[in-house]
Each structure stands twice: as C-alpha cells, then as structure tokens.
Design a protein around this motif. Structure first.
Motif, short mmCIF file in Angstrom:
data_model
loop_
_atom_site.label_atom_id
_atom_site.label_comp_id
_atom_site.label_asym_id
_atom_site.label_seq_id
_atom_site.Cartn_x
_atom_site.Cartn_y
_atom_site.Cartn_z
N ASN A 53 29.36 64.74 5.18
CA ASN A 53 30.66 64.56 5.83
C ASN A 53 30.79 65.57 6.96
O ASN A 53 30.46 66.74 6.78
CB ASN A 53 31.80 64.78 4.84
N GLU A 54 31.26 65.13 8.11
CA GLU A 54 31.40 66.01 9.27
C GLU A 54 32.87 66.18 9.65
O GLU A 54 33.66 65.25 9.58
CB GLU A 54 30.66 65.42 10.48
N THR A 55 33.18 67.40 10.10
CA THR A 55 34.46 67.69 10.70
C THR A 55 34.17 68.27 12.07
O THR A 55 33.39 69.22 12.19
CB THR A 55 35.27 68.69 9.85
N LYS A 101 35.47 54.17 1.07
CA LYS A 101 35.14 55.59 0.95
C LYS A 101 34.59 55.90 -0.45
O LYS A 101 33.63 56.65 -0.61
CB LYS A 101 36.40 56.43 1.24
N ASP A 158 34.89 74.26 2.25
CA ASP A 158 34.78 73.00 1.56
C ASP A 158 34.98 73.32 0.08
O ASP A 158 34.67 74.43 -0.36
CB ASP A 158 33.38 72.39 1.77
N TYR A 193 26.38 58.14 -2.90
CA TYR A 193 25.87 59.51 -2.76
C TYR A 193 25.65 60.12 -4.14
O TYR A 193 24.62 60.74 -4.40
CB TYR A 193 26.84 60.37 -1.95
N ALA A 216 31.72 64.15 -2.10
CA ALA A 216 31.48 63.17 -1.04
C ALA A 216 32.76 62.56 -0.51
O ALA A 216 32.80 62.05 0.61
CB ALA A 216 30.56 62.07 -1.57
N TYR A 217 33.82 62.62 -1.28
CA TYR A 217 35.08 61.99 -0.88
C TYR A 217 35.84 62.81 0.15
O TYR A 217 36.65 62.27 0.89
CB TYR A 217 35.95 61.76 -2.13
N LYS A 218 35.58 64.11 0.23
CA LYS A 218 36.36 64.99 1.10
C LYS A 218 35.46 65.73 2.10
O LYS A 218 34.42 66.26 1.73
CB LYS A 218 37.09 66.01 0.23
N SER A 219 35.90 65.80 3.34
CA SER A 219 35.15 66.49 4.40
C SER A 219 35.47 67.98 4.41
O SER A 219 36.53 68.39 3.94
CB SER A 219 35.51 65.90 5.76
#
Length: 180
Positions: free
Chosen positions: A170-172, A53, A114, A60, A92-95
């Motif tokens: 990042n997708e949720t 990750k 976000d 990125y 980039a680390y968290k969605s």
C-alpha cells in the motif's frame, strides 16, 4: 445470539440448522445465532469498494501464509482469537500514514507510521519545471518512525514527493513545496 455453556450435545456441532440457526465457536465459546441470509438490497458504491479492498487484502493474506518469515511476523502480532491471516488482512486493508515532512539543510526527514510496519520511503526531488532531479530511498532512523534522505540539492520553487510503502505494498503519496 446465545452463548452456550456446558452442553455436551453442542460441543461437537458446528454449522447451520436449516434456515433458522447457526452454531459456531469464537474464542473458545460456542455461540448460537439466527442465520443471516444475503441482503436483498443492491450494494452501494462504498460497499463495492470495500468488497474489492477486502478481496485484495485476503489475497495478500493467503500469499503471506506461504512465506514462513512473514507468517511468523504476523503471528507474533496476533492476539487471542487471531492468527497470522487475520493480521495480514488488517495490514493490507490500511495504507501507511505520512505524518510530517521537514527539512534540515539538504536532508529530508519524513515521519511515517503504519499499524504494522512501513517497509520503505522513497523521496523524489522535483525542480520547478516539473522534472525529477533525483530520487532515492530514505533510511530509517533509530526511533523507528523517522526516515532520512540526504539530497544533493533542494531546488527553490521545486517540490519533494514522498512515497511511503508498507509490507503489503500500500502506498501513501505526499508532496511538499520547497520554499524559495
């Protein structure tokens, strides 16, 4: 770890001294610490996932440094001792997070957050057989967290699939059944 104050000799030195000490600067302070070596333990699955990750996040961050607009955006969010690269890695680390989904007649309202910015919210309306009846992008409201999508119809027994995407991609994905 030791903080160095007013030492002329160490003002210009950075790096490792043999296998014993490391000298570096952080937030304007010179720090001397015991040199760390690689771990002798085999990495766990979670550690390997975290490394992967981080590798993606770092790639990125390097890519956004080439885009002056995105670089300026991340730099504007940086605090003391941080830069655009640090902020891009963090993003980039968290969605993104989908906090709430509600219906007002034929309008689907999604609350998505976000730490940095939600770039888009896509809505898919699926009938009870499982076929996508319609899809489209929601529009951000003035409050900056609610996204609105006006559906042509919400079929009873079907579901709505929400896909929130942030700047790094990042997708949720969340699903909500339509009553009926």
């Amino acid at each position: 770890m030791a903080l160095v104050k007013d030492n002329i000799l160490l003002q210009c030195i950075r790096g490792s001294l043999g296998d014993q000490l490391t000298i570096y600067e952080r937030n304007g302070q010179i720090i001397i610490a015991k040199k760390r070596g690689p771990s002798k333990n085999k990495p766990t699955i979670k550690q390997l996932e975290a490394r992967y990750k981080m590798k993606i996040a770092a790639a990125y961050a390097l890519a956004i440094l080439e885009d002056p607009e995105l670089k300026a955006y991340y730099k504007s969010l940086a605090g003391p001792g941080q830069n655009a690269y640090n902020m891009a890695v963090k993003d980039a680390y968290k969605s993104p997070e989908v906090q709430n989904i509600r219906f007002e007649e034929e309008t689907v309202i999604v609350t998505a957050k976000d730490e940095f910015r939600v770039a888009a919210v896509e809505i898919r309306v699926v009938n009870k057989v499982g076929n996508i009846q319609e899809r489209g992008n929601a529009v951000l409201s003035r409050n900056g967290v609610d996204w609105h999508y006006k559906a042509t119809s919400l079929p009873p027994g079907g579901k709505v699939i929400i896909v929130a995407v942030d700047l790094p991609g990042n997708e949720t994905v969340k699903e909500l059944s339509i009553g009926g």
